[in-house]
Design a protein around this motif. Structure first.
Motif, PDB file in Angstrom:
ATOM      1  N   UNK A   1     -13.886-105.134 -30.772  1.00  0.00           N
ATOM      2  CA  UNK A   1     -15.020-106.025 -30.531  1.00  0.00           C
ATOM      3  C   UNK A   1     -14.933-107.371 -31.246  1.00  0.00           C
ATOM      4  N   UNK A   2     -13.891-107.588 -32.044  1.00  0.00           N
ATOM      5  CA  UNK A   2     -13.709-108.889 -32.685  1.00  0.00           C
ATOM      6  C   UNK A   2     -13.179-109.894 -31.662  1.00  0.00           C
ATOM      7  N   UNK A   3     -13.307-111.179 -31.979  1.00  0.00           N
ATOM      8  CA  UNK A   3     -12.836-112.237 -31.080  1.00  0.00           C
ATOM      9  C   UNK A   3     -11.343-112.468 -31.283  1.00  0.00           C
ATOM     10  N   UNK A   4     -10.590-112.319 -30.225  1.00  0.00           N
ATOM     11  CA  UNK A   4      -9.151-112.605 -30.242  1.00  0.00           C
ATOM     12  C   UNK A   4      -8.937-113.874 -29.419  1.00  0.00           C
ATOM     13  N   UNK A   5      -8.517-114.981 -30.038  1.00  0.00           N
ATOM     14  CA  UNK A   5      -8.404-116.254 -29.318  1.00  0.00           C
ATOM     15  C   UNK A   5      -7.640-116.181 -28.004  1.00  0.00           C
ATOM     16  N   UNK A   6      -6.514-115.485 -27.990  1.00  0.00           N
ATOM     17  CA  UNK A   6      -5.720-115.414 -26.772  1.00  0.00           C
ATOM     18  C   UNK A   6      -6.483-114.729 -25.640  1.00  0.00           C
ATOM     19  N   UNK A   7      -7.262-113.708 -25.980  1.00  0.00           N
ATOM     20  CA  UNK A   7      -8.055-113.018 -24.962  1.00  0.00           C
ATOM     21  C   UNK A   7      -9.111-113.941 -24.371  1.00  0.00           C
ATOM     22  N   UNK A   8      -9.760-114.720 -25.218  1.00  0.00           N
ATOM     23  CA  UNK A   8     -10.795-115.630 -24.746  1.00  0.00           C
ATOM     24  C   UNK A   8     -10.191-116.738 -23.895  1.00  0.00           C
ATOM     25  N   UNK A   9      -9.047-117.242 -24.313  1.00  0.00           N
ATOM     26  CA  UNK A   9      -8.401-118.339 -23.586  1.00  0.00           C
ATOM     27  C   UNK A   9      -7.881-117.901 -22.218  1.00  0.00           C
ATOM     28  N   UNK A  10      -7.397-116.671 -22.141  1.00  0.00           N
ATOM     29  CA  UNK A  10      -6.830-116.192 -20.883  1.00  0.00           C
ATOM     30  C   UNK A  10      -7.815-115.385 -20.058  1.00  0.00           C
TER      31      UNK A  10
ATOM     32  N   UNK B   1     -20.315-110.377 -30.036  1.00  0.00           N
ATOM     33  CA  UNK B   1     -20.242-109.144 -30.821  1.00  0.00           C
ATOM     34  C   UNK B   1     -19.592-109.381 -32.182  1.00  0.00           C
ATOM     35  N   UNK B   2     -18.587-110.248 -32.217  1.00  0.00           N
ATOM     36  CA  UNK B   2     -17.907-110.525 -33.490  1.00  0.00           C
ATOM     37  C   UNK B   2     -18.837-111.197 -34.486  1.00  0.00           C
ATOM     38  N   UNK B   3     -19.885-111.813 -33.971  1.00  0.00           N
ATOM     39  CA  UNK B   3     -20.828-112.547 -34.804  1.00  0.00           C
ATOM     40  C   UNK B   3     -21.609-111.622 -35.749  1.00  0.00           C
ATOM     41  N   UNK B   4     -21.622-110.328 -35.442  1.00  0.00           N
ATOM     42  CA  UNK B   4     -22.407-109.387 -36.237  1.00  0.00           C
ATOM     43  C   UNK B   4     -21.525-108.346 -36.930  1.00  0.00           C
ATOM     44  N   UNK B   5     -20.246-108.666 -37.082  1.00  0.00           N
ATOM     45  CA  UNK B   5     -19.313-107.767 -37.746  1.00  0.00           C
ATOM     46  C   UNK B   5     -18.704-108.466 -38.961  1.00  0.00           C
TER      47      UNK B   5
ATOM     48  N   UNK C   1     -13.909-112.336 -36.943  1.00  0.00           N
ATOM     49  CA  UNK C   1     -15.233-111.736 -36.946  1.00  0.00           C
ATOM     50  C   UNK C   1     -16.044-112.255 -38.132  1.00  0.00           C
ATOM     51  N   UNK C   2     -17.359-112.112 -38.034  1.00  0.00           N
ATOM     52  CA  UNK C   2     -18.228-112.507 -39.132  1.00  0.00           C
ATOM     53  C   UNK C   2     -19.350-113.424 -38.686  1.00  0.00           C
ATOM     54  N   UNK C   3     -20.395-113.455 -39.479  1.00  0.00           N
ATOM     55  CA  UNK C   3     -21.556-114.301 -39.204  1.00  0.00           C
ATOM     56  C   UNK C   3     -21.392-115.698 -39.772  1.00  0.00           C
ATOM     57  N   UNK C   4     -20.226-115.988 -40.339  1.00  0.00           N
ATOM     58  CA  UNK C   4     -20.031-117.255 -41.050  1.00  0.00           C
ATOM     59  C   UNK C   4     -20.269-118.478 -40.167  1.00  0.00           C
ATOM     60  N   UNK C   5     -19.864-118.414 -38.903  1.00  0.00           N
ATOM     61  CA  UNK C   5     -20.045-119.565 -38.026  1.00  0.00           C
ATOM     62  C   UNK C   5     -21.501-119.884 -37.790  1.00  0.00           C
ATOM     63  N   UNK C   6     -22.294-118.850 -37.484  1.00  0.00           N
ATOM     64  CA  UNK C   6     -23.727-119.042 -37.271  1.00  0.00           C
ATOM     65  C   UNK C   6     -24.404-119.520 -38.547  1.00  0.00           C
ATOM     66  N   UNK C   7     -24.015-118.931 -39.679  1.00  0.00           N
ATOM     67  CA  UNK C   7     -24.618-119.314 -40.962  1.00  0.00           C
ATOM     68  C   UNK C   7     -24.203-120.730 -41.341  1.00  0.00           C
ATOM     69  N   UNK C   8     -22.998-121.124 -40.992  1.00  0.00           N
ATOM     70  CA  UNK C   8     -22.573-122.500 -41.232  1.00  0.00           C
ATOM     71  C   UNK C   8     -23.477-123.469 -40.475  1.00  0.00           C
ATOM     72  N   UNK C   9     -23.872-123.084 -39.255  1.00  0.00           N
ATOM     73  CA  UNK C   9     -24.812-123.911 -38.501  1.00  0.00           C
ATOM     74  C   UNK C   9     -26.147-124.031 -39.206  1.00  0.00           C
TER      75      UNK C   9
END
Length: 231
Positions: A45-54, A76-80, A141-149
């Motif tokens: 459930x984590x974000x894999x860049x290659x999966x998102x890009x393709x 989903x990665x946002x909450x792990x 993964x992690x909430x860091x991006x949202x919290x950075x906002x």
């Protein structure tokens, strides 16, 4: 410097949404991730860049099948989280700074603001990975991006708010523009340094920087120009 508190004298709303996000992150970490020991949840459930890009699910010796559309892993990665220290640090930042933004924005707008900042932060990480060709198969993964906002929005709305930070074993009070200004400068320089390394060392600096500046911009729409100008 770890923030442990701030000035909440002007708060008039109970930050139900902020409490919900904190509880949800903790619940996912304890129940689904089993205190960070459930590697299957992370690798699925984590974000894999290659999966998102393709747009394609990638299964390797280090990646498991993703049972949902791969683009949904941006949420989903946002909450792990990767470990106990990771979630404690993130939740501390969210607890200290999130309630002030929710008070200013209102519950519904804060809810959307949080998710949108997290989404844009993840997209920034994926975009930089695609551009540099680095860490394309490393789960993020992690909430860091949202919290950075949230930190970016807080800096715009409350630049002079007093923030209590833990420095070694001493708690001192500094203006928000100092504590958060130092934080984003560190992220930018660390992110720049990671560009010359073979990998980012497991830290998605692009998500931190992208989320922060997303918050700086979006706060004008979610808090309103009049609200922003009051500070």
């Amino acid at each position: 410097m770890l923030p442990v508190g701030d000035d909440n004298t002007g708060r008039t709303r109970t930050p139900f949404v902020n409490y919900f996000f904190i509880a949800l992150n903790i619940f996912v970490f304890i129940y689904y991730q089993q205190w960070g020991h459930n590697a299957q949840a992370i690798l699925s459930y984590a974000t894999v860049p290659m999966e998102v890009l393709t747009g394609k699910d990638i299964v390797t010796s280090g990646l498991l099948a993703t049972p949902i559309p791969v683009h949904l892993t941006l949420f989903t990665a946002m909450f792990m989280h990767g470990g106990l220290a990771h979630i404690i640090g993130n939740m501390m930042y969210l607890f200290v700074f999130g309630d002030n933004l929710e008070n200013r924005m209102g519950h519904k707008r804060y809810f959307i603001f949080y998710l949108l900042c997290g989404l844009l932060a993840s997209i920034a990480h994926v975009a930089l990975s695609g551009y540099t060709g680095k860490d394309l198969l490393i789960p993020s993964l992690g909430a860091s991006g949202a919290i950075s906002g949230i930190l970016g929005g807080y800096l715009v709305l409350f630049p002079r708010n007093s923030v209590s930070v833990l420095v070694f074993i001493t708690v001192i009070r500094v203006p928000a523009f100092i504590s958060l200004g130092l934080w984003i400068v560190l992220q930018i320089f660390s992110g720049y340094g990671s560009l010359t390394a073979e990998s980012s060392g497991g830290v998605a600096y692009a998500a931190h920087v992208g989320g922060f500046f997303a918050g700086v911009v979006l706060v004008y729409f979610f808090a309103g120009r009049k609200q922003v100008s009051r500070e």
